[in-house]
Structures are given as C-alpha cells and as structure tokens.
Design a protein around this motif. Structure first.
Motif, PDB file in Angstrom:
ATOM      1  N   LEU A  52      30.586  38.620  48.150  1.00 47.56           N
ATOM      2  CA  LEU A  52      31.367  37.426  47.822  1.00 47.56           C
ATOM      3  C   LEU A  52      31.614  37.355  46.316  1.00 47.56           C
ATOM      4  O   LEU A  52      32.729  37.074  45.875  1.00 47.56           O
ATOM      5  CB  LEU A  52      30.652  36.166  48.311  1.00 47.56           C
ATOM      6  N   HIS A  53      30.586  37.632  45.530  1.00 45.29           N
ATOM      7  CA  HIS A  53      30.750  37.630  44.072  1.00 45.29           C
ATOM      8  C   HIS A  53      31.747  38.707  43.637  1.00 45.29           C
ATOM      9  O   HIS A  53      32.590  38.456  42.764  1.00 45.29           O
ATOM     10  CB  HIS A  53      29.406  37.856  43.377  1.00 45.29           C
ATOM     11  N   LEU A  54      31.671  39.880  44.237  1.00 48.72           N
ATOM     12  CA  LEU A  54      32.601  40.957  43.885  1.00 48.72           C
ATOM     13  C   LEU A  54      34.035  40.566  44.221  1.00 48.72           C
ATOM     14  O   LEU A  54      34.955  40.754  43.410  1.00 48.72           O
ATOM     15  CB  LEU A  54      32.219  42.255  44.603  1.00 48.72           C
ATOM     16  N   ALA A  55      34.230  40.013  45.406  1.00 49.75           N
ATOM     17  CA  ALA A  55      35.576  39.588  45.805  1.00 49.75           C
ATOM     18  C   ALA A  55      36.110  38.518  44.849  1.00 49.75           C
ATOM     19  O   ALA A  55      37.275  38.557  44.438  1.00 49.75           O
ATOM     20  CB  ALA A  55      35.555  39.053  47.237  1.00 49.75           C
ATOM     21  N   LEU A  56      35.245  37.577  44.470  1.00 51.44           N
ATOM     22  CA  LEU A  56      35.665  36.537  43.528  1.00 51.44           C
ATOM     23  C   LEU A  56      35.942  37.114  42.147  1.00 51.44           C
ATOM     24  O   LEU A  56      36.894  36.693  41.475  1.00 51.44           O
ATOM     25  CB  LEU A  56      34.600  35.440  43.450  1.00 51.44           C
ATOM     26  N   GLY A  65      43.699  35.251  36.852  1.00 51.13           N
ATOM     27  CA  GLY A  65      43.641  35.339  35.393  1.00 51.13           C
ATOM     28  C   GLY A  65      42.500  34.542  34.769  1.00 51.13           C
ATOM     29  O   GLY A  65      42.584  34.139  33.620  1.00 51.13           O
ATOM     30  N   ARG A  66      41.449  34.341  35.516  1.00 53.31           N
ATOM     31  CA  ARG A  66      40.277  33.590  35.032  1.00 53.31           C
ATOM     32  C   ARG A  66      39.188  34.588  34.636  1.00 53.31           C
ATOM     33  O   ARG A  66      38.258  34.852  35.390  1.00 53.31           O
ATOM     34  CB  ARG A  66      39.763  32.648  36.107  1.00 53.31           C
ATOM     35  N   LEU A  67      39.313  35.125  33.441  1.00 52.87           N
ATOM     36  CA  LEU A  67      38.428  36.210  33.030  1.00 52.87           C
ATOM     37  C   LEU A  67      36.973  35.771  32.889  1.00 52.87           C
ATOM     38  O   LEU A  67      36.070  36.524  33.261  1.00 52.87           O
ATOM     39  CB  LEU A  67      38.927  36.839  31.732  1.00 52.87           C
ATOM     40  N   GLN A  68      36.730  34.590  32.355  1.00 53.76           N
ATOM     41  CA  GLN A  68      35.342  34.141  32.207  1.00 53.76           C
ATOM     42  C   GLN A  68      34.680  33.973  33.577  1.00 53.76           C
ATOM     43  O   GLN A  68      33.541  34.376  33.778  1.00 53.76           O
ATOM     44  CB  GLN A  68      35.264  32.829  31.416  1.00 53.76           C
ATOM     45  N   GLU A  69      35.414  33.390  34.524  1.00 56.12           N
ATOM     46  CA  GLU A  69      34.857  33.236  35.870  1.00 56.12           C
ATOM     47  C   GLU A  69      34.653  34.602  36.526  1.00 56.12           C
ATOM     48  O   GLU A  69      33.645  34.844  37.198  1.00 56.12           O
ATOM     49  CB  GLU A  69      35.772  32.360  36.727  1.00 56.12           C
ATOM     50  N   ALA A  70      35.587  35.511  36.304  1.00 57.18           N
ATOM     51  CA  ALA A  70      35.448  36.871  36.839  1.00 57.18           C
ATOM     52  C   ALA A  70      34.195  37.536  36.287  1.00 57.18           C
ATOM     53  O   ALA A  70      33.441  38.189  37.023  1.00 57.18           O
ATOM     54  CB  ALA A  70      36.684  37.701  36.497  1.00 57.18           C
ATOM     55  N   LEU A  71      33.956  37.354  35.005  1.00 55.72           N
ATOM     56  CA  LEU A  71      32.778  37.937  34.365  1.00 55.72           C
ATOM     57  C   LEU A  71      31.489  37.350  34.944  1.00 55.72           C
ATOM     58  O   LEU A  71      30.529  38.072  35.197  1.00 55.72           O
ATOM     59  CB  LEU A  71      32.860  37.688  32.863  1.00 55.72           C
ATOM     60  N   THR A  72      31.489  36.061  35.185  1.00 55.25           N
ATOM     61  CA  THR A  72      30.319  35.402  35.776  1.00 55.25           C
ATOM     62  C   THR A  72      30.019  35.987  37.160  1.00 55.25           C
ATOM     63  O   THR A  72      28.865  36.302  37.480  1.00 55.25           O
ATOM     64  CB  THR A  72      30.553  33.881  35.876  1.00 55.25           C
ATOM     65  N   ALA A  74      31.080  38.922  38.320  1.00 55.50           N
ATOM     66  CA  ALA A  74      30.802  40.355  38.191  1.00 55.50           C
ATOM     67  C   ALA A  74      29.329  40.607  37.882  1.00 55.50           C
ATOM     68  O   ALA A  74      28.778  41.640  38.280  1.00 55.50           O
ATOM     69  CB  ALA A  74      31.696  40.974  37.117  1.00 55.50           C
ATOM     70  N   ALA A  75      28.691  39.669  37.214  1.00 56.65           N
ATOM     71  CA  ALA A  75      27.272  39.822  36.888  1.00 56.65           C
ATOM     72  C   ALA A  75      26.388  39.855  38.138  1.00 56.65           C
ATOM     73  O   ALA A  75      25.247  40.298  38.077  1.00 56.65           O
ATOM     74  CB  ALA A  75      26.828  38.679  35.968  1.00 56.65           C
ATOM     75  N   HIS A  88      30.610  48.852  34.488  1.00 57.51           N
ATOM     76  CA  HIS A  88      31.967  49.217  34.054  1.00 57.51           C
ATOM     77  C   HIS A  88      32.903  48.013  34.177  1.00 57.51           C
ATOM     78  O   HIS A  88      33.692  47.726  33.262  1.00 57.51           O
ATOM     79  CB  HIS A  88      32.476  50.394  34.885  1.00 57.51           C
ATOM     80  N   ARG A  89      32.827  47.291  35.290  1.00 59.60           N
ATOM     81  CA  ARG A  89      33.670  46.105  35.508  1.00 59.60           C
ATOM     82  C   ARG A  89      33.395  45.051  34.431  1.00 59.60           C
ATOM     83  O   ARG A  89      34.303  44.476  33.848  1.00 59.60           O
ATOM     84  CB  ARG A  89      33.413  45.518  36.902  1.00 59.60           C
ATOM     85  N   ARG A  90      32.120  44.807  34.165  1.00 63.07           N
ATOM     86  CA  ARG A  90      31.769  43.780  33.179  1.00 63.07           C
ATOM     87  C   ARG A  90      32.230  44.175  31.780  1.00 63.07           C
ATOM     88  O   ARG A  90      32.726  43.321  31.032  1.00 63.07           O
ATOM     89  CB  ARG A  90      30.276  43.494  33.225  1.00 63.07           C
ATOM     90  N   ALA A  91      32.105  45.441  31.440  1.00 63.58           N
ATOM     91  CA  ALA A  91      32.571  45.902  30.122  1.00 63.58           C
ATOM     92  C   ALA A  91      34.090  45.737  30.004  1.00 63.58           C
ATOM     93  O   ALA A  91      34.598  45.298  28.964  1.00 63.58           O
ATOM     94  CB  ALA A  91      32.166  47.362  29.906  1.00 63.58           C
ATOM     95  N   ARG A  92      34.806  46.089  31.063  1.00 60.18           N
ATOM     96  CA  ARG A  92      36.268  45.935  31.050  1.00 60.18           C
ATOM     97  C   ARG A  92      36.669  44.465  30.915  1.00 60.18           C
ATOM     98  O   ARG A  92      37.561  44.114  30.143  1.00 60.18           O
ATOM     99  CB  ARG A  92      36.891  46.538  32.320  1.00 60.18           C
ATOM    100  N   LEU A  93      35.988  43.596  31.646  1.00 60.18           N
ATOM    101  CA  LEU A  93      36.273  42.163  31.556  1.00 60.18           C
ATOM    102  C   LEU A  93      35.980  41.623  30.160  1.00 60.18           C
ATOM    103  O   LEU A  93      36.739  40.802  29.635  1.00 60.18           O
ATOM    104  CB  LEU A  93      35.468  41.396  32.607  1.00 60.18           C
TER     105      LEU A  93
END
Length: 103
Positions: A52-56, A65-72, A74-75, A88-93
């Motif tokens: 669920l976190h990955l999908a979000l 386009g919600r990069l901060q939420e995506a980063l949260t 992705a963690a 890799h995903r977190r570094a890209r974000l």
C-alpha cells in the motif's frame, strides 16, 4: 464472530483492490483514498502495508505530484520492492524535491 485481526486484514485487502480498480479507470483521487484507508485499518499484514505504501508512493510521485508524501510512503516500501529499490526511489524523490524547492 469474525476475528478482529482477520477483519482488518480483509478490509485492507479490499481497499487495496478498490484502489487498483480506481487507478485502472484513471481516478487517482479515489485510488489515493482507498489505499490510505487500507493503511488505516490496523491490519497485521506487513507485506500488504508495504505494498500500500509503495502504491501510494508511486501515485503521489507520478500522478499527484506530491513529492513529500511520496517520500513519506517510500520510506515504508522496502518489504514490497526490496531495500535497494526502495533506497533508489527515496534518493530519486529527494533529488526531485530538491530541484523543485526555491533556492
């Protein structure tokens, strides 16, 4: 009576599927709502929570386009996609977020 842990797990799975259907029909808002509700069920399944976190994370990055939420999110995606891919995903974000930030 239904075991509360089982009920929570089934509710989370239902929200996972509802989100996938919403995304498939192009409704990113409904997908976001379903997957967020899936995380709020209190289910015990760590893999499903990570999925669920990955999908979000993907949805927030690419469609909303919600990069901060995506980063949260992705963690918490390491179990679903593996630690290396998650890093890799977190570094890209982080790079994308830094590029958007005013200097």
């Amino acid at each position: 009576a239904v075991d509360p842990a089982l009920h929570g797990s089934l509710s989370a799975q239902a929200m996972w599927l509802a989100g996938r259907l919403a995304k498939r029909r192009g409704d990113a808002g409904a997908a976001h709502e379903s997957w967020t509700r899936g995380l709020q069920t209190g289910h015990p399944d760590a893999l499903l929570a990570s999925q669920l976190h990955l999908a979000l994370a993907k949805l927030c990055e690419h469609q909303l386009g919600r990069l901060q939420e995506a980063l949260t999110h992705a963690a918490h995606s390491g179990l679903a996609e593996g630690d290396e891919a998650s890093l890799h995903r977190r570094a890209r974000l982080e790079r994308k977020r830094s590029a958007r930030s005013p200097v």
